[in-house]
Design a protein around this motif. Structure first.
Motif, PDB file in Angstrom:
ATOM      1  N   THR A 128      21.055 -32.836  -5.122  1.00 32.20           N
ATOM      2  CA  THR A 128      22.185 -31.919  -5.244  1.00 32.20           C
ATOM      3  C   THR A 128      21.693 -30.744  -6.088  1.00 32.20           C
ATOM      4  O   THR A 128      20.661 -30.848  -6.764  1.00 32.20           O
ATOM      5  CB  THR A 128      23.381 -32.578  -5.954  1.00 32.20           C
ATOM      6  OG1 THR A 128      22.997 -32.801  -7.317  1.00 32.20           O
ATOM      7  CG2 THR A 128      23.758 -33.894  -5.295  1.00 32.20           C
ATOM      8  N   LEU A 129      22.449 -29.647  -6.075  1.00 34.67           N
ATOM      9  CA  LEU A 129      21.986 -28.464  -6.785  1.00 34.67           C
ATOM     10  C   LEU A 129      21.803 -28.699  -8.289  1.00 34.67           C
ATOM     11  O   LEU A 129      20.747 -28.374  -8.844  1.00 34.67           O
ATOM     12  CB  LEU A 129      22.944 -27.301  -6.512  1.00 34.67           C
ATOM     13  CG  LEU A 129      22.257 -25.948  -6.393  1.00 34.67           C
ATOM     14  CD1 LEU A 129      21.076 -25.996  -5.442  1.00 34.67           C
ATOM     15  CD2 LEU A 129      23.260 -24.897  -5.953  1.00 34.67           C
TER      16      LEU A 129
ATOM     17  N   TYR B 232       8.921 -37.113   0.357  1.00 29.04           N
ATOM     18  CA  TYR B 232      10.164 -36.799   1.063  1.00 29.04           C
ATOM     19  C   TYR B 232       9.892 -36.443   2.517  1.00 29.04           C
ATOM     20  O   TYR B 232      10.806 -36.095   3.250  1.00 29.04           O
ATOM     21  CB  TYR B 232      10.913 -35.670   0.350  1.00 29.04           C
ATOM     22  CG  TYR B 232      11.553 -36.125  -0.933  1.00 29.04           C
ATOM     23  CD1 TYR B 232      12.788 -36.795  -0.933  1.00 29.04           C
ATOM     24  CD2 TYR B 232      10.936 -35.904  -2.151  1.00 29.04           C
ATOM     25  CE1 TYR B 232      13.367 -37.218  -2.112  1.00 29.04           C
ATOM     26  CE2 TYR B 232      11.508 -36.323  -3.340  1.00 29.04           C
ATOM     27  CZ  TYR B 232      12.723 -36.978  -3.310  1.00 29.04           C
ATOM     28  OH  TYR B 232      13.303 -37.410  -4.474  1.00 29.04           O
ATOM     29  N   GLY B 233       8.627 -36.516   2.908  1.00 26.93           N
ATOM     30  CA  GLY B 233       8.273 -36.233   4.284  1.00 26.93           C
ATOM     31  C   GLY B 233       8.557 -34.796   4.671  1.00 26.93           C
ATOM     32  O   GLY B 233       9.384 -34.508   5.541  1.00 26.93           O
ATOM     33  N   GLY B 234       7.895 -33.874   3.998  1.00 27.10           N
ATOM     34  CA  GLY B 234       8.051 -32.467   4.371  1.00 27.10           C
ATOM     35  C   GLY B 234       8.867 -31.696   3.358  1.00 27.10           C
ATOM     36  O   GLY B 234       9.697 -32.256   2.631  1.00 27.10           O
ATOM     37  N   VAL B 235       8.596 -30.405   3.335  1.00 26.92           N
ATOM     38  CA  VAL B 235       9.188 -29.538   2.334  1.00 26.92           C
ATOM     39  C   VAL B 235      10.706 -29.452   2.463  1.00 26.92           C
ATOM     40  O   VAL B 235      11.449 -29.555   1.492  1.00 26.92           O
ATOM     41  CB  VAL B 235       8.603 -28.110   2.464  1.00 26.92           C
ATOM     42  CG1 VAL B 235       9.093 -27.225   1.346  1.00 26.92           C
ATOM     43  CG2 VAL B 235       7.091 -28.167   2.497  1.00 26.92           C
ATOM     44  N   SER B 236      11.177 -29.297   3.691  1.00 27.53           N
ATOM     45  CA  SER B 236      12.599 -29.007   3.875  1.00 27.53           C
ATOM     46  C   SER B 236      13.467 -30.181   3.424  1.00 27.53           C
ATOM     47  O   SER B 236      14.589 -29.983   2.961  1.00 27.53           O
ATOM     48  CB  SER B 236      12.880 -28.681   5.342  1.00 27.53           C
ATOM     49  OG  SER B 236      12.291 -29.675   6.151  1.00 27.53           O
ATOM     50  N   ASN B 237      12.951 -31.398   3.543  1.00 30.72           N
ATOM     51  CA  ASN B 237      13.741 -32.558   3.132  1.00 30.72           C
ATOM     52  C   ASN B 237      13.989 -32.608   1.634  1.00 30.72           C
ATOM     53  O   ASN B 237      14.938 -33.250   1.187  1.00 30.72           O
ATOM     54  CB  ASN B 237      13.037 -33.853   3.554  1.00 30.72           C
ATOM     55  CG  ASN B 237      13.040 -34.005   5.059  1.00 30.72           C
ATOM     56  OD1 ASN B 237      13.827 -33.349   5.740  1.00 30.72           O
ATOM     57  ND2 ASN B 237      12.148 -34.828   5.569  1.00 30.72           N
ATOM     58  N   VAL B 238      13.118 -31.951   0.872  1.00 28.03           N
ATOM     59  CA  VAL B 238      13.295 -31.964  -0.582  1.00 28.03           C
ATOM     60  C   VAL B 238      14.655 -31.377  -0.933  1.00 28.03           C
ATOM     61  O   VAL B 238      15.383 -31.895  -1.777  1.00 28.03           O
ATOM     62  CB  VAL B 238      12.164 -31.176  -1.282  1.00 28.03           C
ATOM     63  CG1 VAL B 238      12.385 -31.117  -2.781  1.00 28.03           C
ATOM     64  CG2 VAL B 238      10.820 -31.823  -0.976  1.00 28.03           C
TER      65      VAL B 238
END
Lengths: 95, 682
Positions: free
Chosen positions: B620-621, B609-615
């Motif tokens: 969706t929740l 996902y190219g980095g943690v924050s993009n996950v």
């Protein structure tokens, strides 16, 4: 503490006729003699190889709601109520 | 060639033939559990041991060799059994070993304090083997417990060598070896015990009907087993001599009539009567005291204190295994980090092709795989060490007995406590702890269930991902807690369901509470070392192989993005399965990698996902929660699959476990997905 005998008709263990004393309701400190064992071949064999056979004398070291610690032939065992209630016993007089 | 040279050659040859080879003696050690048999085996064989399995069974046999004077003696430590009746795998293995392998001498190990029970096995062994030596171990205890044993008298009566030993202090070991050699060389055959009449006549009648030996079992022994209603043996004889059934039935009825006793009971009672006669003749108890054990039992089995003791022992076990083990794990990890980075630097400085660099230094390359295997080593060794101290001290049996009071309420045996709870640290460790469960069916079932319990690797990944998703420690830890609690519910509910399906009733607990003792350090160390070595050689291969396969699959074809590699393609193909959830292929690939080590999932998610924050934006929740739930329960990692294979020795059970785990995880995750979608929509 005076030993109190009796069978309290445990709901799930109907196969034992009521008011027959089993090991599960033997008070702590009592010495009893095994009269018979209400068990299938497997459990019967398991108990017999430990020496729990009719005629054997058993010392009840502890009884916590049917969880029994017994001593026989120099060895201690813990038995769950499921097993202790299958072992019919009678008190040994004078012990 | 001249006559003289030939003559000299001949002399040299004969001297070599006569002098060189040592006489080989095979000796099996049989005995009840808790008599110190393994300690004796260790004292006898020292470091020269290995462990093997009996074909088709998971029962372990330990082998050890020694050379004594002109003799090479091989000792085989049979599993500890109360009898040779053949109701458990251990009994079958012990019995079959004696009959099929025909060891030259069988040593029956007993404990001085438990002779009234231990001698029962001696009588059974004497029915099977000709040359028997009796060891009375823990001989130091007789003084403490007030016994007097007439060893010479017992030896004369049984017509066998009787050797007192104290295996912990290595006393009596040489005498035992000498007695074994004497029995072997002088052909000392024990006294044959006859059953009291009329039982013996009935046995002989049936034995004559059988006539010959079958599969190595002699006819008298077969007759005894048929009268004892051993169904396996009865079937064996029936195949050769069908009419034996009627004859057996006739004799059973006659015994009932004449002896007013059930035939199996008549035989068992007769053996115990022989034991009791021996005891009354040769063993005297002067005082009646089990001082240490009795006092300790007042605490360890106390209605309230027993749970405190259980808790403390559990914390100790957990702490040593995972905290101290974890410390060494980290150390090994950092060492590998240094090795990896310096190797990488070196290779790059030599202009090595990038594929080679990745093959050697990436997480799923050779060094990564070695690291993964090495990091298991301290945890497994420390677990085996602590667990066998607790087991051999007499504590484990009592704790299982105490905890049974709680676990039996949800249909579990007290022996399931350690496997389930230890799985919170590591599934592999939890699986090793099922060793203490004799009931095979229940053990297999438990092995299937404990992979739901999230291990520390999964808990670690979960906490990181949950934090990323929710940016709130409270919500994250609440969900984490719910997932862990859910695992225990799954174990309980699915356990009940599967027990019903397989008609597997929880076996009521019978457990020996052996006298307390401090096991000798050298024995515990040696045994845990051997066990760890076996585990590492078996699971190590699986882990190493698994990780390398992942590397290869993710590098074919080389130098392309992950979604174009073989494993990427497999992930994309498999993501069809997750259509109801709407996960994309990247989530599927991350799950695929997680099979080889649970930590991989996090790294792959981040990478893809190219980095943690993009996950957090990609899911969706409800999707994220369902993903986490699926991830927790779906499949044991490759190391636990190896452990599962080792404990069950059955490929089909391994396959079934994986299928059931996957289906359960899918179902639970989908339920959670639907529920959370509903809740969040409101």
């Amino acid at each position: 503490m005076s030993p109190r005998w009796g069978f309290h008709g445990h709901g799930r263990r109907r196969h034992v006729a009521s008011n027959v004393p089993t090991l599960a309701f033997t008070p702590m400190g009592a010495v009893v003699e095994v009269v018979s064992i209400n068990a299938g071949a497997r459990l019967y064999s398991r108990l017999s190889e430990l020496g729990i056979i009719p005629g054997e004398r058993i010392h009840v070291v502890m009884n916590q709601n049917g969880y029994i610690v017994v001593e026989l032939r120099g060895v201690r065992y813990g038995l769950s109520p499921g097993i202790a209630s299958k072992i019919i016993v009678r008190p040994v007089a004078g012990v | 060639m001249s006559e003289g040279v030939l003559f000299i050659l001949r002399i040299i040859f004969f001297t070599w033939v006569i002098e060189m080879p040592e006489k080989k003696i095979r000796v099996a050690l049989a005995g009840n559990p808790n008599v110190g048999k393994s300690t004796l085996f260790n004292a006898l064989t020292g470091a020269h041991q290995h462990i093997g399995n009996w074909p088709g069974k998971t029962v372990e046999l330990a082998f050890g060799n020694i050379t004594y004077r002109d003799y090479e003696i091989e000792f085989i430590d049979l599993p500890g059994t109360y009898s040779l009746s053949g109701f458990s795998d251990e009994e079958v293995v012990a019995r079959e070993f004696i009959i099929k392998e025909k060891p030259d001498v069988v040593v029956v190990v007993t404990a001085s304090t438990a002779l009234p029970r231990n001698l029962y096995l001696l009588l059974q062994v004497m029915e099977l083997a000709e040359k028997v030596v009796l060891v009375i171990n823990k001989i130091d205890m007789i003084k403490k417990e007030g016994y007097v044993i007439d060893i010479a008298g017992l030896s004369k009566e049984l017509q066998i060598e009787v050797v007192p030993t104290n295996a912990v202090m290595k006393e009596g070991i040489e005498e035992l070896v000498k007695s074994i050699i004497k029995t072997y060389e002088k052909n000392i055959v024990h006294k044959e015990y006859r059953y009291p009449e009329p039982l013996e006549s009935y046995i002989l009648t049936l034995a004559r009907k059988i006539g010959k030996e079958i599969d190595g079992y002699d006819s008298r022994w077969l007759a005894i087993r048929i009268l004892e209603r051993d169904s396996e043996i009865t079937n064996l004889v029936k195949q050769k001599i069908p009419e034996i059934i009627d004859e057996a039935e006739r004799i059973h009825n006659e015994i009932h009539k004449t002896m007013k006793q059930d035939p199996p009971l008549a035989i068992i009672s007769a053996r115990y009567e022989t034991v009791d006669t021996l005891i009354s003749k040769y063993v005297r108890r002067v005082t009646l005291k089990h001082q240490v054990s009795e006092t300790l039992d007042k605490i360890v089995l106390h209605p309230v204190l027993q749970f405190v003791v259980t808790g403390l022992v559990f914390i100790l076990l957990f702490w040593v295994t995972f905290y101290i083990g974890g410390f060494f794990q980290d150390a090994i990890g950092s060492i590998f980090e240094i090795i990896t980075s310096s190797t990488e630097e070196y290779l790059k400085s030599q202009n090595a092709p990038s594929l080679l660099v990745s093959f050697i230094t990436s997480d799923s390359g050779i060094l990564g795989a070695l690291d993964a295997v090495a990091e298991f080593f301290p945890v497994i060794l420390l677990f085996y060490f602590t667990f066998s101290v607790i087991e051999n001290s007499g504590l484990l049996a009592r704790l299982a007995f105490s905890i049974d009071k709680i676990l039996s309420r949800i249909g579990m045996s007290g022996k399931a406590f350690f496997p389930i709870t230890l799985s919170l640290g590591c599934t592999v460790v939890g699986m090793q702890a099922t060793k203490i469960i004799e009931d095979r069916k229940f053990k297999f079932l438990l092995l299937l269930l404990i992979s739901y319990v999230p291990c520390s690797a999964r808990i670690g990944v979960l906490s990181v991902v949950l934090l990323i998703l929710f940016h709130d420690a409270f919500i994250a830890s609440t969900i984490l807690f719910a997932i862990i609690l859910g695992a225990f519910f799954l174990v309980g509910i699915e356990g009940k369901l599967l027990m019903k399906l397989t008609k597997n009733k929880p076996t009521p607990l019978i457990i020996e509470l052996p006298p307390y003792s401090l096991p000798p350090l050298s024995m515990v160390l040696r045994m845990s070392w051997i066990r760890t070595k076996i585990f590492l050689s078996k699971a190590g291969t699986a882990i190493f192989g698994g990780i390398l396969i992942v590397w290869i699959l993710s590098n074919i074809p080389p130098n392309v993005p992950l979604n174009q590699t073989v494993i990427g393609q497999i992930g994309i193909a498999l993501s069809v399965v997750f259509t109801p959830f709407g996960f994309d292929w990247r989530a599927t690939v991350a799950l695929l990698f997680g099979i080889f080590a649970k930590e991989n999932t996090l790294a792959v998610l981040q990478g893809l996902y190219g980095g943690v924050s993009n996950v957090s934006t990609a899911f969706t929740l409800p999707q994220a929660i369902a993903f986490m739930v699926f991830y927790t329960y779906y499949i044991p990692c490759i190391a636990s699959i190896a452990a599962l294979k080792k404990e069950t020795n059955s490929n089909s059970w391994v396959a079934l476990t994986i299928i059931v785990n996957l289906l359960t995880a899918y179902l639970v995750a989908y339920l959670v997905f639907l529920l959370s979608s509903l809740v969040l929509a409101v």
